[in-house]
Design a protein around this motif. Sequence first.
Motif, PDB file in Angstrom:
ATOM      1  N   VAL A 266       0.821  -1.208   0.000  1.00 58.26           N
ATOM      2  CA  VAL A 266       0.000   0.000   0.000  1.00 58.26           C
ATOM      3  C   VAL A 266       0.858   1.263   0.000  1.00 58.26           C
ATOM      4  N   SER A 267       2.190   1.123   0.002  1.00 55.19           N
ATOM      5  CA  SER A 267       3.079   2.286   0.024  1.00 55.19           C
ATOM      6  C   SER A 267       4.022   2.236  -1.175  1.00 55.19           C
ATOM      7  N   THR A 268       4.890   3.250  -1.284  1.00 57.12           N
ATOM      8  CA  THR A 268       5.812   3.309  -2.413  1.00 57.12           C
ATOM      9  C   THR A 268       6.924   2.276  -2.311  1.00 57.12           C
ATOM     10  N   ARG A 269       7.307   1.906  -1.077  1.00 59.01           N
ATOM     11  CA  ARG A 269       8.341   0.878  -0.900  1.00 59.01           C
ATOM     12  C   ARG A 269       7.897  -0.085   0.185  1.00 59.01           C
ATOM     13  N   THR A 270       7.827  -1.340  -0.162  1.00 58.65           N
ATOM     14  CA  THR A 270       7.269  -2.350   0.727  1.00 58.65           C
ATOM     15  C   THR A 270       8.308  -3.415   1.048  1.00 58.65           C
ATOM     16  N   VAL A 271       8.424  -3.761   2.317  1.00 58.07           N
ATOM     17  CA  VAL A 271       9.381  -4.779   2.749  1.00 58.07           C
ATOM     18  C   VAL A 271       9.127  -6.089   2.001  1.00 58.07           C
ATOM     19  N   GLY A 272      10.194  -6.621   1.414  1.00 58.48           N
ATOM     20  CA  GLY A 272      10.099  -7.893   0.716  1.00 58.48           C
ATOM     21  C   GLY A 272       9.658  -7.784  -0.730  1.00 58.48           C
ATOM     22  N   ILE A 273       9.226  -6.590  -1.163  1.00 51.13           N
ATOM     23  CA  ILE A 273       8.787  -6.409  -2.546  1.00 51.13           C
ATOM     24  C   ILE A 273       9.746  -5.475  -3.280  1.00 51.13           C
ATOM     25  N   ASP A 274       9.764  -4.199  -2.892  1.00 55.91           N
ATOM     26  CA  ASP A 274      10.727  -3.290  -3.507  1.00 55.91           C
ATOM     27  C   ASP A 274      11.624  -2.605  -2.469  1.00 55.91           C
ATOM     28  N   PHE A 275      11.612  -3.108  -1.244  1.00 57.35           N
ATOM     29  CA  PHE A 275      12.620  -2.754  -0.238  1.00 57.35           C
ATOM     30  C   PHE A 275      13.299  -4.061   0.127  1.00 57.35           C
ATOM     31  N   ARG A 276      14.312  -4.408  -0.649  1.00 52.70           N
ATOM     32  CA  ARG A 276      14.960  -5.712  -0.523  1.00 52.70           C
ATOM     33  C   ARG A 276      16.470  -5.530  -0.567  1.00 52.70           C
ATOM     34  N   TYR A 277      17.124  -5.934   0.502  1.00 56.28           N
ATOM     35  CA  TYR A 277      18.559  -5.829   0.588  1.00 56.28           C
ATOM     36  C   TYR A 277      19.145  -7.124   1.151  1.00 56.28           C
ATOM     37  N   LEU A 278      20.432  -7.307   0.933  1.00 58.92           N
ATOM     38  CA  LEU A 278      21.124  -8.424   1.570  1.00 58.92           C
ATOM     39  C   LEU A 278      21.052  -8.261   3.084  1.00 58.92           C
ATOM     40  N   ARG A 279      21.234  -9.358   3.792  1.00 65.17           N
ATOM     41  CA  ARG A 279      21.144  -9.347   5.250  1.00 65.17           C
ATOM     42  C   ARG A 279      22.067  -8.306   5.876  1.00 65.17           C
ATOM     43  N   ASP A 280      23.261  -8.149   5.290  1.00 69.14           N
ATOM     44  CA  ASP A 280      24.260  -7.265   5.884  1.00 69.14           C
ATOM     45  C   ASP A 280      24.430  -5.974   5.084  1.00 69.14           C
ATOM     46  N   TRP A 281      23.346  -5.511   4.432  1.00 67.35           N
ATOM     47  CA  TRP A 281      23.462  -4.356   3.543  1.00 67.35           C
ATOM     48  C   TRP A 281      23.875  -3.079   4.264  1.00 67.35           C
ATOM     49  N   GLY A 282      23.549  -2.945   5.554  1.00 64.72           N
ATOM     50  CA  GLY A 282      23.850  -1.719   6.263  1.00 64.72           C
ATOM     51  C   GLY A 282      25.232  -1.661   6.872  1.00 64.72           C
ATOM     52  N   LEU A 283      25.998  -2.747   6.730  1.00 61.91           N
ATOM     53  CA  LEU A 283      27.310  -2.802   7.356  1.00 61.91           C
ATOM     54  C   LEU A 283      28.347  -2.041   6.525  1.00 61.91           C
TER      55      LEU A 283
END
Length: 283
Positions: A266-283
């Motif tokens: 229902v939003s512009t970026r959805t977890v698992g759909i178009d907000f998808r990163y590797l497990r350690d993406w923030g490191l």
Amino acid sequence: MKQEFAKQLKVNPELTTRVLTAFIRDEVEKAGFRKVILGLSGGIDSALVAYLAVRALGKDNVHAVLLPYKTSSPSSLADAQAVVDDLAVHHLVVPITTPVDAYFETLDRLLGEEAVPLRRGNRMARERMSTLFDLSAYYGALVLGTSNKTELLLGYGTQFGDMASALNPIGDLYKHQVRQISEFVGVPDSILKKAPSADLWESQTDEGELGFGYDEADEILVQLVDLRKDARKLVDEGYDAALVELLTTRIRRNQYKRQPPVIAKVSTRTVGIDFRYLRDWGL
């Protein structure tokens, strides 16, 4: 098993063991942990994970939990204890009979009927995993999964029960391959030779419930999944049509168990759909 597919399922035990131990070590460290915890059933899958974890992190950083129910086979508890003794890891024995029976005593009364074995088995699996995740908080340890590739593909496991974990080192190994690596790392013979079982009640076996053997299933699964063969081609090549249909149906029907919960977008970026990163993406 046909010789050509026995070769397809054959792994290099030494190399695979090194890859899996590195996986455990790296993923645990990335998550900011030093320790792991797992349930030991007395079966080959959880035994292999225990041996891999000790190789990866050392025995002092591995916690094993034995979670018997009153109908569990005494030999399963003995086999799990044999792994604990061989690896010299810290362990607890936490019987799950009281909480499981208390739950069904209440629900059976409210629903006016006794729970069928499927519900009882699922509750046992979830009680075990609930205990592991509680103890993971106590010990500061990540929960290791023990479901192999054959089980994951066929959905032979309980969602949020034995199929749950923080990370799973053997989820890409068919049962046939689990046996090869287990022998290499030194899993006791009593476990290597026993019939696979979820240990839900005495004399229960995986193959008895499934209605076919793991080697038989693995030979077909490796062609359907890894070699991407069409199911109709396998039947044309002489494989039993009913079994091929059963396996393909189970793979398709149990896809939901292998995925995170589906989120309504229902939003512009959805977890698992178009907000998808590797497990350690923030490191």
